[in-house]
Scaffold this motif. Sequence first.
Motif, PDB file in Angstrom:
ATOM      1  N   HIS A  44       0.834  -1.200   0.000  1.00 21.26           N
ATOM      2  CA  HIS A  44       0.000   0.000   0.000  1.00 21.26           C
ATOM      3  C   HIS A  44       0.870   1.253   0.000  1.00 21.26           C
ATOM      4  O   HIS A  44       0.573   2.223  -0.704  1.00 21.26           O
ATOM      5  CB  HIS A  44      -0.934  -0.012   1.210  1.00 21.26           C
ATOM      6  CG  HIS A  44      -2.021  -1.030   1.117  1.00 21.26           C
ATOM      7  ND1 HIS A  44      -3.286  -0.747   0.644  1.00 21.26           N
ATOM      8  CD2 HIS A  44      -2.038  -2.362   1.404  1.00 21.26           C
ATOM      9  CE1 HIS A  44      -4.038  -1.836   0.669  1.00 21.26           C
ATOM     10  NE2 HIS A  44      -3.297  -2.833   1.132  1.00 21.26           N
ATOM     11  N   ASP A  45       1.931   1.241   0.780  1.00 19.81           N
ATOM     12  CA  ASP A  45       2.818   2.417   0.838  1.00 19.81           C
ATOM     13  C   ASP A  45       3.443   2.697  -0.523  1.00 19.81           C
ATOM     14  O   ASP A  45       3.563   3.859  -0.933  1.00 19.81           O
ATOM     15  CB  ASP A  45       3.913   2.205   1.889  1.00 19.81           C
ATOM     16  CG  ASP A  45       3.392   2.332   3.310  1.00 19.81           C
ATOM     17  OD1 ASP A  45       2.299   2.910   3.491  1.00 19.81           O
ATOM     18  OD2 ASP A  45       4.070   1.849   4.236  1.00 19.81           O
ATOM     19  N   PHE A  46       3.844   1.651  -1.233  1.00 22.37           N
ATOM     20  CA  PHE A  46       4.437   1.833  -2.563  1.00 22.37           C
ATOM     21  C   PHE A  46       3.438   2.501  -3.504  1.00 22.37           C
ATOM     22  O   PHE A  46       3.792   3.422  -4.257  1.00 22.37           O
ATOM     23  CB  PHE A  46       4.869   0.480  -3.135  1.00 22.37           C
ATOM     24  CG  PHE A  46       5.409   0.548  -4.535  1.00 22.37           C
ATOM     25  CD1 PHE A  46       6.760   0.782  -4.767  1.00 22.37           C
ATOM     26  CD2 PHE A  46       4.560   0.396  -5.633  1.00 22.37           C
ATOM     27  CE1 PHE A  46       7.259   0.871  -6.063  1.00 22.37           C
ATOM     28  CE2 PHE A  46       5.047   0.475  -6.925  1.00 22.37           C
ATOM     29  CZ  PHE A  46       6.397   0.712  -7.135  1.00 22.37           C
ATOM     30  N   LEU A  47       2.193   2.062  -3.472  1.00 22.65           N
ATOM     31  CA  LEU A  47       1.182   2.609  -4.376  1.00 22.65           C
ATOM     32  C   LEU A  47       0.826   4.052  -4.007  1.00 22.65           C
ATOM     33  O   LEU A  47       0.565   4.874  -4.889  1.00 22.65           O
ATOM     34  CB  LEU A  47      -0.058   1.729  -4.363  1.00 22.65           C
ATOM     35  CG  LEU A  47       0.169   0.325  -4.949  1.00 22.65           C
ATOM     36  CD1 LEU A  47      -1.062  -0.537  -4.756  1.00 22.65           C
ATOM     37  CD2 LEU A  47       0.525   0.409  -6.433  1.00 22.65           C
ATOM     38  N   LYS A  48       0.820   4.363  -2.725  1.00 25.89           N
ATOM     39  CA  LYS A  48       0.574   5.743  -2.306  1.00 25.89           C
ATOM     40  C   LYS A  48       1.649   6.665  -2.857  1.00 25.89           C
ATOM     41  O   LYS A  48       1.384   7.814  -3.222  1.00 25.89           O
ATOM     42  CB  LYS A  48       0.547   5.830  -0.780  1.00 25.89           C
ATOM     43  CG  LYS A  48      -0.673   5.210  -0.133  1.00 25.89           C
ATOM     44  CD  LYS A  48      -0.551   5.269   1.386  1.00 25.89           C
ATOM     45  CE  LYS A  48      -1.670   4.521   2.072  1.00 25.89           C
ATOM     46  NZ  LYS A  48      -1.506   4.516   3.555  1.00 25.89           N
ATOM     47  N   GLN A  49       2.865   6.170  -2.929  1.00 25.17           N
ATOM     48  CA  GLN A  49       3.990   6.982  -3.391  1.00 25.17           C
ATOM     49  C   GLN A  49       4.107   7.024  -4.915  1.00 25.17           C
ATOM     50  O   GLN A  49       4.623   7.997  -5.474  1.00 25.17           O
ATOM     51  CB  GLN A  49       5.303   6.440  -2.801  1.00 25.17           C
ATOM     52  CG  GLN A  49       5.392   6.552  -1.294  1.00 25.17           C
ATOM     53  CD  GLN A  49       6.580   5.800  -0.714  1.00 25.17           C
ATOM     54  OE1 GLN A  49       7.483   5.406  -1.422  1.00 25.17           O
ATOM     55  NE2 GLN A  49       6.569   5.603   0.602  1.00 25.17           N
ATOM     56  N   ASN A  50       3.625   5.973  -5.597  1.00 20.33           N
ATOM     57  CA  ASN A  50       3.871   5.857  -7.028  1.00 20.33           C
ATOM     58  C   ASN A  50       2.636   5.909  -7.924  1.00 20.33           C
ATOM     59  O   ASN A  50       2.768   6.085  -9.139  1.00 20.33           O
ATOM     60  CB  ASN A  50       4.628   4.550  -7.307  1.00 20.33           C
ATOM     61  CG  ASN A  50       6.030   4.550  -6.732  1.00 20.33           C
ATOM     62  OD1 ASN A  50       6.947   5.063  -7.333  1.00 20.33           O
ATOM     63  ND2 ASN A  50       6.172   3.963  -5.541  1.00 20.33           N
ATOM     64  N   ASP A  51       1.447   5.754  -7.355  1.00 18.23           N
ATOM     65  CA  ASP A  51       0.223   5.795  -8.161  1.00 18.23           C
ATOM     66  C   ASP A  51      -0.912   6.334  -7.302  1.00 18.23           C
ATOM     67  O   ASP A  51      -1.984   5.727  -7.216  1.00 18.23           O
ATOM     68  CB  ASP A  51      -0.096   4.386  -8.680  1.00 18.23           C
ATOM     69  CG  ASP A  51      -0.990   4.406  -9.913  1.00 18.23           C
ATOM     70  OD1 ASP A  51      -1.382   5.516 -10.346  1.00 18.23           O
ATOM     71  OD2 ASP A  51      -1.307   3.323 -10.435  1.00 18.23           O
ATOM     72  N   LEU A  52      -0.682   7.491  -6.684  1.00 20.41           N
ATOM     73  CA  LEU A  52      -1.586   8.010  -5.665  1.00 20.41           C
ATOM     74  C   LEU A  52      -2.990   8.290  -6.198  1.00 20.41           C
ATOM     75  O   LEU A  52      -3.977   7.974  -5.535  1.00 20.41           O
ATOM     76  CB  LEU A  52      -1.009   9.292  -5.053  1.00 20.41           C
ATOM     77  CG  LEU A  52      -1.857   9.940  -3.943  1.00 20.41           C
ATOM     78  CD1 LEU A  52      -2.059   8.977  -2.786  1.00 20.41           C
ATOM     79  CD2 LEU A  52      -1.210  11.232  -3.462  1.00 20.41           C
TER      80      LEU A  52
END
Length: 205
Positions: A93-101
């Motif tokens: 989830h953290d990766f997606l918040k940073q890369n595909d918010l």
Amino acid sequence: MPMIYLTRHGETEWNIENRLQGWKNSPLTAKGQLYAEKLGQHLQDIPFQAVYSSPSERALQTAQLICDGRMTPIQTDARLKEIHMGEWEGKTHDFLKQNDLEAYTSFWETPHLYVSKTGESFDVLKNRLLEFLKVIQVKHREETVLIVTHGIAIKVLLSHFKGTAMEHLWTSSFIHGTSLTIVESTDQGDVVLLEGDMTHAKQEA
């Protein structure tokens, strides 16, 4: 019309790591296996005439643990698979918040408007689930059916059973691993008798 017992697969390694799974798989944790066994014990007096599972390994293993000792065969159906998340699968989830918010925010806040670049929309998921449900309602009239599937799939089915709009998808109860939902399907409509229950997890083995 059938009485439907609906459950999510047990906790997996990727659940603990906060990774999205979708069509990819992650093994059940020891807790996930234990809770599946406990749910099986909790339901031991319920005579299922049919058992259906998503073909994803985590769901099928959960179904096998729940049904240990039963003679009813477990049938798999690809329409019970989780929403396909495409390139998001395996990502945290953290990766997606940073890369595909933008898309990630839409997924959780405006699911009715969510568009996936490489996976499914919620409407595509809903259509295949309802296609499966229609088959069950015709094939298993007056029978009790166990269905083992996935968290988002169950949320979409609950939205259908309750007649709520897709934009309110996330407002119902959180669907924990092996939580139990019971739906009475009638000619007049569907009635949710139990939703996301975890009583079995608190019982002694």
